[in-house]
Design a protein around this motif. Structure first.
Motif, PDB file in Angstrom:
ATOM      1  N   ASP B 185      41.238  49.628  67.327  1.00  0.00           N
ATOM      2  CA  ASP B 185      42.471  50.359  67.002  1.00  0.00           C
ATOM      3  C   ASP B 185      43.011  49.857  65.675  1.00  0.00           C
ATOM      4  O   ASP B 185      43.893  49.002  65.622  1.00  0.00           O
ATOM      5  N   ILE B 186      42.487  50.408  64.599  1.00  0.00           N
ATOM      6  CA  ILE B 186      42.798  49.874  63.273  1.00  0.00           C
ATOM      7  C   ILE B 186      44.254  50.153  62.894  1.00  0.00           C
ATOM      8  O   ILE B 186      44.891  49.331  62.223  1.00  0.00           O
ATOM      9  N   ALA B 187      44.775  51.271  63.371  1.00  0.00           N
ATOM     10  CA  ALA B 187      46.161  51.594  63.034  1.00  0.00           C
ATOM     11  C   ALA B 187      47.103  50.557  63.612  1.00  0.00           C
ATOM     12  O   ALA B 187      47.963  50.005  62.918  1.00  0.00           O
ATOM     13  N   ARG B 188      46.937  50.256  64.893  1.00  0.00           N
ATOM     14  CA  ARG B 188      47.802  49.257  65.515  1.00  0.00           C
ATOM     15  C   ARG B 188      47.558  47.881  64.931  1.00  0.00           C
ATOM     16  O   ARG B 188      48.475  47.078  64.772  1.00  0.00           O
ATOM     17  N   LEU B 189      46.305  47.577  64.608  1.00  0.00           N
ATOM     18  CA  LEU B 189      45.976  46.256  64.093  1.00  0.00           C
ATOM     19  C   LEU B 189      46.748  45.972  62.808  1.00  0.00           C
ATOM     20  O   LEU B 189      47.222  44.874  62.563  1.00  0.00           O
ATOM     21  N   GLY B 190      46.899  47.013  61.993  1.00  0.00           N
ATOM     22  CA  GLY B 190      47.623  46.832  60.745  1.00  0.00           C
ATOM     23  C   GLY B 190      49.107  46.587  60.950  1.00  0.00           C
ATOM     24  O   GLY B 190      49.786  46.064  60.074  1.00  0.00           O
ATOM     25  N   ARG B 191      49.621  46.962  62.122  1.00  0.00           N
ATOM     26  CA  ARG B 191      51.075  46.852  62.336  1.00  0.00           C
ATOM     27  C   ARG B 191      51.470  45.730  63.274  1.00  0.00           C
ATOM     28  O   ARG B 191      52.618  45.290  63.277  1.00  0.00           O
ATOM     29  N   CYS B 192      50.539  45.277  64.111  1.00  0.00           N
ATOM     30  CA  CYS B 192      50.976  44.466  65.267  1.00  0.00           C
ATOM     31  C   CYS B 192      51.536  43.092  64.915  1.00  0.00           C
ATOM     32  O   CYS B 192      52.201  42.488  65.747  1.00  0.00           O
ATOM     33  N   THR B 193      51.291  42.587  63.710  1.00  0.00           N
ATOM     34  CA  THR B 193      51.898  41.297  63.397  1.00  0.00           C
ATOM     35  C   THR B 193      53.171  41.448  62.574  1.00  0.00           C
ATOM     36  O   THR B 193      53.780  40.456  62.186  1.00  0.00           O
ATOM     37  N   LEU B 194      53.577  42.671  62.323  1.00  0.00           N
ATOM     38  CA  LEU B 194      54.834  42.842  61.602  1.00  0.00           C
ATOM     39  C   LEU B 194      55.974  42.423  62.505  1.00  0.00           C
ATOM     40  O   LEU B 194      56.012  42.785  63.673  1.00  0.00           O
ATOM     41  N   ILE B 195      56.914  41.683  61.951  1.00  0.00           N
ATOM     42  CA  ILE B 195      57.994  41.217  62.819  1.00  0.00           C
ATOM     43  C   ILE B 195      58.971  42.350  63.110  1.00  0.00           C
ATOM     44  O   ILE B 195      59.594  42.396  64.163  1.00  0.00           O
ATOM     45  N   CYS B 196      59.031  43.271  62.176  1.00  0.00           N
ATOM     46  CA  CYS B 196      59.994  44.355  62.355  1.00  0.00           C
ATOM     47  C   CYS B 196      59.292  45.654  62.033  1.00  0.00           C
ATOM     48  O   CYS B 196      58.712  45.807  60.969  1.00  0.00           O
ATOM     49  N   THR B 197      59.303  46.574  62.973  1.00  0.00           N
ATOM     50  CA  THR B 197      58.653  47.852  62.703  1.00  0.00           C
ATOM     51  C   THR B 197      59.710  48.943  62.714  1.00  0.00           C
ATOM     52  O   THR B 197      60.663  48.901  63.491  1.00  0.00           O
ATOM     53  N   GLN B 198      59.499  49.883  61.845  1.00  0.00           N
ATOM     54  CA  GLN B 198      60.412  51.016  61.855  1.00  0.00           C
ATOM     55  C   GLN B 198      59.683  52.233  61.360  1.00  0.00           C
ATOM     56  O   GLN B 198      59.109  52.228  60.278  1.00  0.00           O
ATOM     57  N   GLY B 199      59.698  53.248  62.186  1.00  0.00           N
ATOM     58  CA  GLY B 199      59.145  54.508  61.724  1.00  0.00           C
ATOM     59  C   GLY B 199      60.242  55.246  60.985  1.00  0.00           C
ATOM     60  O   GLY B 199      61.385  54.825  60.954  1.00  0.00           O
ATOM     61  N   GLU B 200      59.901  56.391  60.411  1.00  0.00           N
ATOM     62  CA  GLU B 200      60.924  57.158  59.705  1.00  0.00           C
ATOM     63  C   GLU B 200      62.021  57.621  60.635  1.00  0.00           C
ATOM     64  O   GLU B 200      63.164  57.749  60.262  1.00  0.00           O
ATOM     65  N   ASP B 201      61.616  57.917  61.837  1.00  0.00           N
ATOM     66  CA  ASP B 201      62.598  58.466  62.771  1.00  0.00           C
ATOM     67  C   ASP B 201      62.761  57.605  64.009  1.00  0.00           C
ATOM     68  O   ASP B 201      62.988  58.124  65.097  1.00  0.00           O
ATOM     69  N   THR B 202      62.604  56.335  63.881  1.00  0.00           N
ATOM     70  CA  THR B 202      62.851  55.484  65.044  1.00  0.00           C
ATOM     71  C   THR B 202      63.762  54.336  64.634  1.00  0.00           C
ATOM     72  O   THR B 202      63.929  54.036  63.460  1.00  0.00           O
ATOM     73  N   ILE B 203      64.293  53.706  65.641  1.00  0.00           N
ATOM     74  CA  ILE B 203      65.202  52.588  65.406  1.00  0.00           C
ATOM     75  C   ILE B 203      64.379  51.341  65.107  1.00  0.00           C
ATOM     76  O   ILE B 203      63.314  51.142  65.669  1.00  0.00           O
ATOM     77  N   LYS B 204      64.881  50.505  64.239  1.00  0.00           N
ATOM     78  CA  LYS B 204      64.214  49.245  63.913  1.00  0.00           C
ATOM     79  C   LYS B 204      64.002  48.439  65.185  1.00  0.00           C
ATOM     80  O   LYS B 204      64.869  48.355  66.032  1.00  0.00           O
ATOM     81  N   ARG B 205      62.831  47.832  65.236  1.00  0.00           N
ATOM     82  CA  ARG B 205      62.481  47.089  66.437  1.00  0.00           C
ATOM     83  C   ARG B 205      61.892  45.763  66.006  1.00  0.00           C
ATOM     84  O   ARG B 205      60.948  45.732  65.231  1.00  0.00           O
ATOM     85  N   SER B 206      62.443  44.668  66.479  1.00  0.00           N
ATOM     86  CA  SER B 206      61.973  43.352  66.030  1.00  0.00           C
ATOM     87  C   SER B 206      61.634  42.414  67.166  1.00  0.00           C
ATOM     88  O   SER B 206      62.059  42.627  68.308  1.00  0.00           O
ATOM     89  N   LYS B 207      60.879  41.387  66.803  1.00  0.00           N
ATOM     90  CA  LYS B 207      60.434  40.416  67.801  1.00  0.00           C
ATOM     91  C   LYS B 207      60.817  39.009  67.350  1.00  0.00           C
ATOM     92  O   LYS B 207      60.002  38.302  66.752  1.00  0.00           O
ATOM     93  N   PRO B 208      62.015  38.575  67.650  1.00  0.00           N
ATOM     94  CA  PRO B 208      62.422  37.238  67.182  1.00  0.00           C
ATOM     95  C   PRO B 208      61.576  36.113  67.748  1.00  0.00           C
ATOM     96  O   PRO B 208      61.491  35.041  67.163  1.00  0.00           O
ATOM     97  N   PHE B 209      60.918  36.349  68.881  1.00  0.00           N
ATOM     98  CA  PHE B 209      60.091  35.309  69.490  1.00  0.00           C
ATOM     99  C   PHE B 209      58.659  35.340  68.991  1.00  0.00           C
ATOM    100  O   PHE B 209      57.765  34.751  69.611  1.00  0.00           O
ATOM    101  N   LYS B 210      58.443  36.001  67.891  1.00  0.00           N
ATOM    102  CA  LYS B 210      57.091  36.174  67.383  1.00  0.00           C
ATOM    103  C   LYS B 210      56.308  34.868  67.282  1.00  0.00           C
ATOM    104  O   LYS B 210      55.106  34.830  67.503  1.00  0.00           O
ATOM    105  N   TYR B 211      56.979  33.802  66.915  1.00  0.00           N
ATOM    106  CA  TYR B 211      56.262  32.529  66.766  1.00  0.00           C
ATOM    107  C   TYR B 211      56.561  31.542  67.884  1.00  0.00           C
ATOM    108  O   TYR B 211      56.260  30.352  67.773  1.00  0.00           O
ATOM    109  N   ALA B 212      57.168  32.043  68.945  1.00  0.00           N
ATOM    110  CA  ALA B 212      57.505  31.149  70.062  1.00  0.00           C
ATOM    111  C   ALA B 212      56.441  31.214  71.133  1.00  0.00           C
ATOM    112  O   ALA B 212      56.097  32.285  71.618  1.00  0.00           O
ATOM    113  N   TYR B 213      55.917  30.070  71.498  1.00  0.00           N
ATOM    114  CA  TYR B 213      54.882  30.013  72.515  1.00  0.00           C
ATOM    115  C   TYR B 213      55.457  30.374  73.881  1.00  0.00           C
ATOM    116  O   TYR B 213      56.552  29.930  74.233  1.00  0.00           O
ATOM    117  N   GLU B 214      54.697  31.100  74.648  1.00  0.00           N
ATOM    118  CA  GLU B 214      55.134  31.472  75.982  1.00  0.00           C
ATOM    119  C   GLU B 214      55.481  30.236  76.803  1.00  0.00           C
ATOM    120  O   GLU B 214      56.485  30.193  77.509  1.00  0.00           O
TER     121      GLU B 214
END
Lengths: 501, 359, 108
Positions: B185-214
Motif C-alpha cells: 500500500d504505497i499510498a498509505r506508506l507515504g503518509r503513515c509516519t506523518l504526525i499530522c494529516t489533513q486532507g483538503e476536506d477533512t479535519i486535521k488529525r494528529s498523533k501526539p504519542f507518535k514516539y511514545a512506546y506502548e
C-alpha cells in the motif's frame, strides 16, 4: 469463505491465500510438456524454466551495463571497466557465478580456438575480465571452519574467471589498505562506546587484524549489531576491491527472497534513507584518499572511479535458485550461520525466518515487499557519506535522535556540543550510529573505551586532522535541536513587562 | 547491594527501567521525560495554537485515557490555552464498548472535559453487530475502519473542533509501516509516519504519542493509577496486522530501539515522484461530501452494499459489478448525512446538530 | 511389503544426515491410519519425512521439520518434479521413487 469463528481459523484467515493449482500441470509457456516446477503460481517444464531464468537474469543486469543506462534502443554492451562478482559460497552467489559464466564467459570460449580462447578478439567480449571475490569470515567466529579451500575448488570449475580471496579482518589491516601508490602512516583511532557521542582517541595498534576484528565485534552492544557490522565489513571490502581492480560493476547474488529480507531488516534498523541503495547503487569512494600522502599533487583518478553495484537475481526467488543449482549441477559450498556462542537471534536472522516463513504460504508477499520498496526515494538532503558503511547520511539525523528521547535532564546536553574532530557521531548514518549505541537488556554493563575501527574509517578520520574543510560546516548547525518557539514561551520571557489587560 | 540511583536526577532511587532507552530512573523523572517528550513532539511539529479546540478520540482504552490525561496536564502546565473535548465512537458491538464507554464517562468527570458520544447506529443506521450478522467475520474490519474514520471526523465537525488527536503510539506506527510494505500500500506508506494529516476536506488529525512506546504508556497509567479498559476486538483482526505485530514484538525484544528505528525509516523515505503522479487525485463523495478517491466514498459504497443486501459490493469488484447490474441505487436509500468541515471562524459553543433522518 | 526409495539431500541438509548426500532406504509400504491395522493406508511423503526424522536424522530436528512438515525454505522434488505438483505431503510413494530435499537457506 469464513465460518465466522475467528478462533478456529487462526491468524491466517484474512491473508489472501495462494491458489493450489490442482489445475493443469502443463507448462504455461510451451503448453506442451508436463511441468516440473512451480514458480509462484505458474508451472514450467525444464526446457522453459532454464531460458526463463537467464532472461530474468539478463533483464536485471544488461540495461545497467553501459555507463548511461539503456534507453529504448538496445545498444551494444560496453562497460567501462571489468566485472567483479561477490561470492560467498552461498546459494545465490553460486547461481550468480554460474549464470555469468554461461552468459558471458562460456560463449567466448565456445567460439574460441581449442586452446581455451585467450586469443579471442577482445572487441567481442562484453567483459574484458571477470573477477570473483570471496571474503572469509571464519575468524570472526570461534571454531568456524575455514572454507577458502573449498571455495577455491568450486570457483576453479569455471574457466576464465580469477578468484580474489580476502579475509574479513583485512578491513583492519593497514597492509591491505596500503597499496603501492599510497602508503600512509596510519595512527590508529579507536572509538569509545560509553556514550552516544562516540568519542575518538588514538590507540596503540592492535596486535593483529584478527585481534582488532574480534575486539570490534565483541565490543558491540547487541547480537544484531554484530551481524550487521560483519555484513558491512564484507560489503565494503568488496566495494574497495572493485575500485582497486578497476571494475565498473560489482554483482551480488541477492535473490528476491534475500532482498526482501535485507530490505525489511534494514528498515528495522533505521535504514529507510538508503532503501534505494539496498537494491542497487552507484558507489564512489568518499574522499580522495590518495591525497593523504604529503604530496598534494598525487593523482586522484583511481579513487574517483565509481562502481555500479547490481543484484541481477533480484527477480528470482530462492526456490528457483535452488532448482537451477540442482538441475545444472552447480556446486554450492554453503555458508555456515553466523552465530556466536550464547547469542540470541539478531534482527537479521529474525527477519529471514519471518520472510522465509511468509514466502512458503504467501509467495506474493516477498515480491510485494521488493516492489513496494522499489517505489521509495530518500526524503531530505544528503549530508555526507557514512564513514563506516559508505551509505548516505540524512541531514539532521543526530538532531532527530536527540529530540526523540530525553536522556539527560541537563538541557544543554540535548545539543550535540562535542567538537566534530573528536567525535564519530556526526559522521555516521542512522543505522551505523544505532549499531554502535543501541542497547538491549542483554548488553553488558561495562562499555569498551578503545574499540578499533576499519581502515576506511580511520583513513578518513585522519583527514580531519589535516584539513578542516573536509568537514562540512553546515553539519554543525544540523546538530542543534530546532523547535518553533510558541507564544507561551515568548510570553514567559517577557511576562514581567506585560501590563495586565 | 546499594540501591541504584536514578540516571537522570541522580537523587532518588531508580525504580523502573525505561523500555525506550533502557535507562534506570525514578518515578518522578519518568513522568517528566514521558510528558516532556510528548510536549516536544507537539511543539516541534507546531501542532496547536492557543484557542484551538481539540477533540481527543477517546475509546476508554489505555492510549486514549493516558492521552486525555497528558493533554490536560500539558495544557495546564504550559498554559497552552487549548479547549479539550472527548469524542467517543460507539461501534455497536455488544459487550465491547459498554465498559469502555463507562471509562470515558469517568474521564469526563476526572478531567472536566465535554464529552460527545457518536454511534454507528445514529450515523449509518447499522451497528457492527448487525453488519457482522450480515456479512460474517470476513472483511468486517474494513467496514469498521472506514466507518470509524468518518465517524471521528463527523463528531469533530459537530463539536466545531479544529483538530482531532488520537492515541496512536509508536508501536502502532511502526506496525503500520511494516504492514503497508507487506501489503504494497504505497499510498498509505507515504503518509503513515506523518504526525499530522489533513486532507483538503477533512479535519486535521494528529498523533501526539507518535514516539511514545506502548509499554511506557502502560507504565505511565500504572504509576499514575489511571484506570482504563483494555479490550481486544472480538471480531478477527486484520491478518496482516497480526503478522506484523508479532514480528515487531520479536524485533523489540531483540533490540528495544527497533520501534523508533522503524519509524525513523518511515520518515526517511517518501514515494518516488513518478509513482506519485499515477495515484488518484482526491475528490469529494457526491453522496455525502466526504473526501474520496472515487465518485462515491468508501463508506457510502459500503453502506449501499449493506442496504441493498449485497454487502461485499464495497469489498470486491465482482460484487460491485453485480450490484451495479441490478440498477441504480433506489431513491429512498439510507445515506450518510452531508459532511461539512467546521467553518474556520466558528468559535462559539457547539450547537447540537441533529442527524437528518433517512427519507 | 516394503518400498525401496532413493533419497538425496542438498543445500547443506546433508550435514544433518551424517553428512551423506545419497541414501537408499527401505520403508514399509503401508502405514497405520490410526484406526487399527485393517485400515492401513499407502505411505505418503508426510510419513517419509517423519520416518527420516526417526531413522536417519542425526541432529537438530528443527532444521528439517516444522509444524508437521518440512521447514519453510526446504524444497522437495519427487522424481525430479516439484512436490507442489504431486500433492505435497499427500503424494503416495511408489517403489523406486527418488525424493530430493534441498535447503535454500544457505544464504547468497
Amino acid at each position: 469463505m469464513s465460518c465466522g469463528n475467528p478462533t478456529t481459523e487462526g491468524q491466517d484467515a484474512l491473508l489472501p491465500r495462494r491458489l493450489r493449482h490442482d489445475k493443469s500441470r502443463t507448462c504455461v509457456k510451451c503448453k506442451e510438456t508436463i511441468g516440473k516446477i512451480v514458480v509462484r503460481h505458474a508451472v514450467y517444464c525444464k526446457d522453459c524454466f532454464f531460458p526463463l531464468m537467464t532472461f530474468k537474469f539478463r533483464r536485471s543486469l544488461e540495461p545497467f551495463v553501459n555507463a548511461k543506462p539503456d534507453g529504448p534502443r538496445r545498444t551494444a554492451l560496453k562497460p567501462t571497466g571489468d566485472l567483479l562478482i561477490g561470492y560467498s559460497g552461498g546459494l545465490g552467489s553460486s547461481v550468480l557465478l554460474d549464470l555469468v559464466h554461461r552468459c558471458y564467459v562460456l560463449p567466448e570460449y565456445d567460439r574460441s580456438t581449442a586452446e581455451g580462447g585467450r586469443d579471442h578478439p577482445r572487441k567481442d567480449r562484453v567483459w574484458r575480465k571477470v573477477n570473483v571475490c570471496y571474503v572469509e569470515v571464519c575468524d570472526a567466529f570461534p571454531g568456524m571452519k575455514d572454507n577458502t579451500e573449498s571455495i577455491r575448488c568450486a570457483v576453479e570449475q569455471y574457466d576464465g574467471v580469477e578468484l580474489i580471496s580476502l579475509r574479513v579482518q583485512d578491513a583492519f589491516d593497514p597492509n591491505w589498505w596500503n597499496t603501492t601508490d599510497r602508503s600512509i602512516d596510519l595512527t590508529h583511532f579507536g572509538v569509545n562506546l560509553t556514550s552516544e557521542e562516540l568519542l575518538l582517541s588514538s590507540i596503540p595498534a592492535p596486535a593483529s587484524p584478527t585481534d582488532a576484528l574480534r575486539i570490534y565485534l565483541s565490543s558491540l552492544p547487541t547480537d544484531t549489531a554484530r551481524s550487521t557490522a560483519l555484513q558491512t565489513l564484507t560489503r565494503l571490502l568488496l566495494y574497495h576491491t572493485a575500485v582497486r581492480r578497476e571494475c565498473s560493476h560489482l554483482l551480488l547474488g541477492t535473490s528476491l527472497t534475500s532482498l526482501a529480507v535485507s530490505l525489511i531488516s534494514s528498515i528495522a534498523q533505521g535504514g529507510g534513507f538508503h532503501v534505494k541503495e539496498e537494491i542497487q547503487e552507484e558507489w564512489t569512494p568518499n574522499l580522495d584518499i590518495a591525497n593523504t600522502t604529503q604530496n598534494e599533487d598525487a593523482k586522484p583518478s583511481r579513487n574517483q572511479r565509481s562502481v555500479r553495484v547490481i543484484r541481477p537475481l533480484r527477480d528470482i526467488g530462492m526456490k528457483e535458485c535452488a532448482v537451477w543449482a540442482w538441475w545444472k549441477g552447480v556446486k554450492v559450498v554453503g555458508r555456515e550461520s553466523w552465530e556466536w556462542p550464547g547469542s540470541k537471534l539478531g534482527i537479521g536472522r529474525m527477519t529471514k525466518d519471518f520472510i522465509v516463513g511468509l514466502e512458503k504460504d504467501y509467495p506474493s508477499t516477498v515480491s510485494t515487499i521488493v516492489r513496494t520498496c522499489g517505489k521509495l526515494a530518500p526524503k531530505g538532503d544528503v549530508a555526507a557519506q557514512c564513514l563506516l558503511c559508505a551509505r548516505p547520511i540524512q541531514q539532521g539525523v543526530q538532531a532527530w535522535k536527540a529530540r526523540i528521547s530525553i536522556r539527560s535532564l541537563n538541557a544543554s546536553d540535548t545539543k550535540v556540543t562535542a567538537p566534530l574532530l573528536e567525535s564519530l557521531r556526526p559522521h555516521l548514518c542512522y543505522t551505523c550510529h544505532t549499531t554502535l549505541t543501541s542497547r538491549s537488556p542483554r548488553t553488558s554493563q561495562d562499555s569498551p573505551t578503545a574499540v578499533p575501527l576499519p581502515m576506511w574509517t580511520i583513513a578518513q578520520s585522519r583527514l580531519w586532522n589535516q584539513s578542516t574543510k573536509a568537514v562540512d560546516a553546515d553539519d554543525e548547525t544540523e546538530l542543534f535541536v530546532e523547535r518553533r518557539v510558541n507564544q507561551d514561551e515568548m510570553r514567559e520571557v517577557v511576562k514581567e513587562f506585560l501590563l495586565d489587560d | 547491594m546499594a540501591p541504584r540511583l536514578c540516571a537522570l536526577c541522580d537523587n532518588a532511587r531508580a525504580i523502573l527501567k525505561r523500555p525506550k532507552t533502557g535507562q534506570q530512573i525514578c518515578k518522578e523523572c519518568f513522568f517528566y521525560v514521558f510528558e516532556t517528550e510528548v510536549h516536544n513532539t507537539i511543539t516541534q511539529a507546531g501542532l496547536f495554537h492557543p484557542g484551538d479546540r481539540i477533540a481527543i478520540g477517546a475509546s476508554g482504552g489505555k492510549d486514549s485515557t493516558v492521552l486525555a490525561h497528558v493533554m490536560k496536564t500539558l495544557n495546564d502546565r504550559y498554559d497552552c490555552g487549548l479547549e479539550l473535548f472527548l469524542l467517543s465512537i460507539d461501534e455497536g458491538i455488544t459487550g465491547y464498548r459498554d465498559d469502555s464507554l463507562e471509562t470515558v464517562k469517568r474521564n469526563q468527570q476526572q478531567y472536566d472535559m465535554p464529552l460527545k458520544i457518536l454511534s454507528y447506529d445514529e450515523l449509518y443506521g447499522w451497528t457492527m453487530d448487525r453488519i457482522v450478522s450480515q456479512i460474517g467475520k470476513k472483511n468486517n474490519c474494513t467496514f469498521c475502519g472506514v466507518f470509524r474514520r468518518q465517524a471521528l471526523d463527523r463528531g469533530a465537525s459537530m463539536l466545531h473542533v479544529d483538530h482531532i488527536v488520537t492515541g496512536h503510539n509508536a508501536d502502532d506506527i511502526a506496525e503500520t509501516v511494516l504492514m503497508n510494505i507487506m501489503r504494497g500500500d504505497i499510498a498509505r506508506l507515504g503518509r503513515c509516519t506523518l504526525i499530522c494529516t489533513q486532507g483538503e476536506d477533512t479535519i486535521k488529525r494528529s498523533k501526539p504519542f507518535k514516539y511514545a512506546y506502548e509499554k511506557e504508556i502502560v507504565m505511565y497509567a500504572y504509576f499514575k493509577k489511571l484506570d482504563y479498559f483494555s479490550t481486544e476486538c472480538i471480531y478477527s483482526p486484520d491478518a496482516y496486522r497480526g503478522h506484523a505485530r508479532v514480528f515487531l514484538k520479536d524485533l523489540e525484544a531483540a533490540r528495544p530501539s527497533a520501534i523508533i528505528d522503524i519509524i525513523h525509516s518511515g520518515e526517511a523515505f517518501e514515494v518516488k515522484n513518478e509513482v506519485k503522479a499515477t495515484q488518484k487525485a482526491q475528490q469529494t463523495c457526491k453522496r455525502c461530501g466526504y473526501m474520496s478517491s472515487n465518485e462515491l466514498c468508501k463508506a457510502c459504497t459500503l453502506l449501499e452494499g449493506l442496504e441493498r443486501g449485497m454487502a461485499n459490493a464495497g469489498i470486491t469488484d465482482r460484487a460491485r459489478k453485480k450490484l451495479d447490474a441490478e440498477g441504480p441505487a433506489p431513491e429512498n436509500l439510507r445515506t450518510i448525512p452531508m459532511f461539512h468541515l467546521p467553518s474556520s471562524s466558528s468559535t462559539g459553543p457547539s450547537t447540537p446538530i441533529s442527524l437528518e433522518a433517512p427519507a | 511389503m516394503s518400498l525401496s526409495l532413493k533419497i538425496e539431500f542438498g543445500g547443506g541438509l546433508e550435514l544433518l544426515f551424517s553428512n551423506q548426500r545419497s541414501h537408499k532406504v527401505t520403508i514399509p509400504s503401508r502405514m497405520p491410519s490410526g484406526q487399527g491395522s485393517e485400515n492401513e493406508r499407502p505411505v505418503d511423503l508426510k510419513y517419509l519425512i517423519f520416518w527420516l526424522k526417526d531413522n536417519l536424522l542425526k541432529e537438530r530436528v528443527e532444521l528439517f521439520i516444522e509444524n508437521e512438515t518440512v521447514r519453510p525454505g526446504i524444497l522437495v522434488l519427487v522424481n525430479d518434479t516439484d512436490w507442489e505438483l504431486e500433492g505435497e505431503g499427500e503424494y503416495q510413494l511408489q517403489d523406486g521413487d527418488e525424493i530430493v530435499f534441498i535447503s535454500t537457506l544457505h544464504g547468497g
